[in-house]
Design a protein around this motif. Structure first.
Motif, PDB file in Angstrom:
ATOM      1  N   TYR A 144      -0.441  -1.709  -6.556  1.00 19.73           N
ATOM      2  CA  TYR A 144      -0.700  -1.729  -5.119  1.00 19.73           C
ATOM      3  C   TYR A 144      -1.682  -2.850  -4.788  1.00 19.73           C
ATOM      4  O   TYR A 144      -2.814  -2.869  -5.287  1.00 19.73           O
ATOM      5  CB  TYR A 144      -1.273  -0.383  -4.660  1.00 19.73           C
ATOM      6  N   ASP A 168       0.863  -1.179   0.000  1.00 20.96           N
ATOM      7  CA  ASP A 168       0.000   0.000   0.000  1.00 20.96           C
ATOM      8  C   ASP A 168       0.898   1.227   0.000  1.00 20.96           C
ATOM      9  O   ASP A 168       2.121   1.115  -0.109  1.00 20.96           O
ATOM     10  CB  ASP A 168      -0.982   0.010   1.197  1.00 20.96           C
ATOM     11  N   ARG A 169       0.312   2.405   0.121  1.00 19.87           N
ATOM     12  CA  ARG A 169       1.111   3.627  -0.007  1.00 19.87           C
ATOM     13  C   ARG A 169       1.959   3.925   1.225  1.00 19.87           C
ATOM     14  O   ARG A 169       2.766   4.854   1.210  1.00 19.87           O
ATOM     15  CB  ARG A 169       0.203   4.816  -0.358  1.00 19.87           C
TER      16      ARG A 169
END
Length: 293
Positions: free
Chosen positions: A219, A195-196
């Motif tokens: 992602y 994820d970010r």
């Protein structure tokens, strides 16, 4: 001496759990006015605000300490009831833990399974770099974290090191890295990122090049599906050594660089004043963590 009653602490915990004064009043079977009076008395005892006046209500740093006290009191009360009335049936102790996805996916469940018959568990999934915030807020009794220094009101124990290896399929390596995992090749090859907030792949990229590399990214925020995406040839990524070592030996997975790895130290932090059930879970987690480096 600061005089904080268990009733006041439980009231604050109920507000945070249920999101508002009115909802806490319903849960505690009292009037909203009684809730407000308890919180005013609590803030007078503490000498500062315990809540941020927002929707939903949030905790100040002092409020977090009070909620931790309320949660620990629940655990200690359960221990006391068991000790005073061992012949009476008591419900299983409820514990909320924060565990990162990779630990859950690879080794932690074995430890949790060993105690699942004696406690009720709620697992909150959070990256190991951010899990401690949930514990500080009182939302969880323990967390697996990268932070070695004990948080306020907590103890910290080393679990070991999770080693991550940059890997891909042999076909992906042949297509994107015919000359090896050079900076130019890594800048072009698609990479899988959880994820970010996931920094693992970028940590590896920074070890290869001083220039920031920005390859195409997919992602995929689930541990099993993250690994499957790599196995399907969608991109390269870092997987735990304990998950992928046999595949590397069989040749169904290829290492981008056999000497490359990223190490993530893991620690178990729990409330200092916990309970017998929490200590039992901690021992089971430590036993399950033995395969770590």
């Amino acid at each position: 001496m600061m005089d904080i009653s268990p009733e006041q602490a439980r009231t604050l915990a109920a507000i945070v759990t249920h999101g508002s004064f009115d909802a806490a009043a319903v849960h505690l079977s009292v009037t909203p006015s009684a809730i407000s009076q308890r919180i005013r008395a609590l803030e007078a005892a503490v000498g500062r605000p315990v809540l941020t006046r927002a929707r939903p209500a949030g905790l100040t740093e002092s409020g977090q300490a009070v909620v931790r006290f309320a949660r620990q009191l629940e655990l200690l009360s359960a221990d006391l009831a068991e000790e005073l009335q061992p012949e009476e049936p008591h419900g299983r102790t409820r514990l909320t833990l924060v565990i990162n996805s990779d630990s859950l996916h690879t080794w932690a469940l074995a430890g949790l399974a060993a105690v699942a018959g004696r406690v009720q568990l709620e697992i909150l999934r959070e990256d190991q770099d951010y899990s401690l915030e949930l514990q500080r807020s009182g939302a969880a009794a323990a967390a697996i974290t990268t932070t070695a220094e004990a948080a306020p009101g907590c103890t910290s124990r080393r679990l070991g090191v999770m080693r991550y290896l940059p890997v891909c399929t042999p076909g992906f390596a042949a297509r994107w890295f015919p000359g090896g995992a050079t900076a130019d090749a890594l800048a072009a090859a698609p990479v899988i990122v959880f994820d970010r907030e996931d920094d693992l792949q970028d940590r590896y990229l920074r070890s290869v090049s001083r220039t920031a590399l920005k390859p195409p990214r997919h992602y995929i925020p689930a541990a099993h599906e993250f690994g499957e995406a790599i196995r399907w040839g969608m991109g390269w990524g870092l997987l735990p050594e304990i998950e992928v070592s046999e595949e590397l030996q069989r040749g169904t997975m290829a290492a981008l660089d056999p000497a490359a790895h990223v190490d993530v130290p893991l620690h178990w932090q729990q409330w200092r004043h916990g309970s017998a059930a929490l200590e039992e879970v901690a021992a089971a987690i430590q036993a399950a963590a033995r395969p770590l480096r």
